[in-house]
Design a protein around this motif. Structure first.
Motif: not given
Ligand code: XIL
Length: 302
Positions: A80, A84, A87, A235, A268
């Protein structure tokens, strides 16, 4: 079974958690994680900003820590995520057009190649659809490179690791009647009809009072599975507490179990205090590492 992972495995499925690498030195955390779960997702360490902080310079140390911990403890890994809107490293955020497309595909190829043979399933593309009633793709620098960016990412991933399952992952796709759910369904249907290499759909399943567990969840999972893909809950967290929260967790497990191609569930985080949610108690263990009512409900249902 007496743990989530072992119980799921008795039915040929998995039960996983997201892991934050920085927490593995917390023995309460790592003890619970190792005992209860048999599928691991890196919470942040395999995202584009972590794995390619500078263009063409890859950084796998943090991801490797989690993957190695998982494999050495007999667990599988969900990768994962590769492509995207969020990030992204700064250099990628500033890119567009064909150079971004090329950089994205190179990223997919290099990251999947690095982890080749170690990943059960990759979230190849994450959160590519808009919320609301439009059913449209989410606007992003990736989307603006052309509507075919998702299938291009899937083809690159398949070439780099033919044995990893390749998933599309999103949120707010749980309710069958929502436009976003329908739009993702049509994309998967199109991919399957044209031979785009997609194997699975991930449902993030972040639930709260504004986004409750839908009563038609089983229908959603079954309809996607009927397209010829596996479905996974990737998640899961549910705001709330006590028996109400436990009932909702039980319903999710039931919905997955009712679909033969629902291969597993990942929560998650481990303890409420590990959750990405700023407040609330959405997970299966409390901040002291004790099992909550929701845990008991899930274990009894598995
Ligand atoms: C979240 C993480 O849990 C946090 O620590 C980070 O700051 C932001 O991302 N959807 C997703 C995940 O696909 O990667 C995200 O994870 C939560 C929402």
């Amino acid at each position: 079974g007496t743990t989530l992972g072992a119980s799921a495995a008795e039915r040929g499925r998995y039960f996983g958690t997201a892991i934050a690498g920085s927490r593995l030195s917390d023995s309460q955390y790592s003890t619970i994680a190792n005992r209860e779960f048999n599928m691991i997702t890196a919470e942040n360490e395999m995202k584009p900003d972590a794995t390619e902080p500078n263009q063409g310079q890859f950084s796998f140390g943090s991801g490797d820590q989690i993957v190695n911990w998982a494999i050495s403890n007999g667990k599988r890994v969900r990768g994962h995520t590769l492509a995207w809107y969020s990030q992204q490293p700064g250099w990628m955020q500033r890119m567009e057009g064909s150079s971004l497309r090329q950089a994205m595909l190179n990223h997919v190829t290099k990251v999947v190649t690095n982890y080749r043979g170690k990943i059960y399933a990759w979230d190849v593309a994450n959160e590519a659809f808009a919320d609301g009633s439009s059913g449209a793709r989410r606007d992003s620098n990736l989307q603006r490179t052309g509507n075919d960016w998702i299938e291009a990412a899937f083809r690159a991933a398949r070439s780099a690791d033919p044995d990893a399952k390749l998933c599309y992952n999103d949120y707010n796709t749980d309710n069958w009647s929502h436009a976003k759910t329908q739009a993702v369904y049509r994309m998967v249907q199109d991919f399957k009809s044209r031979g785009v290499p997609i194997d699975c759909v991930g449902f993030q399943a972040h639930f709260n009072s504004g986004n409750p567990v839908p009563s038609n969840y089983h229908t959603t999972l079954q309809n996607f599975a009927d397209l010829g893909v596996d479905v996974q809950i990737t998640e899961l967290d549910i705001e709330g507490s006590g028996s109400s929260q436990a009932d909702q967790y039980r319903g999710i497990v039931q919905a997955c179990q009712a679909v033969s191609r629902c291969t597993g569930i990942t929560v998650w985080g481990v303890r409420d205090s590990d959750s990405w949610r700023a407040s609330g108690t959405p997970l299966l263990f409390n901040g002291n590492g004790q099992k909550k009512a929701a845990y008991d409900a899930v274990l009894a249902q598995l």
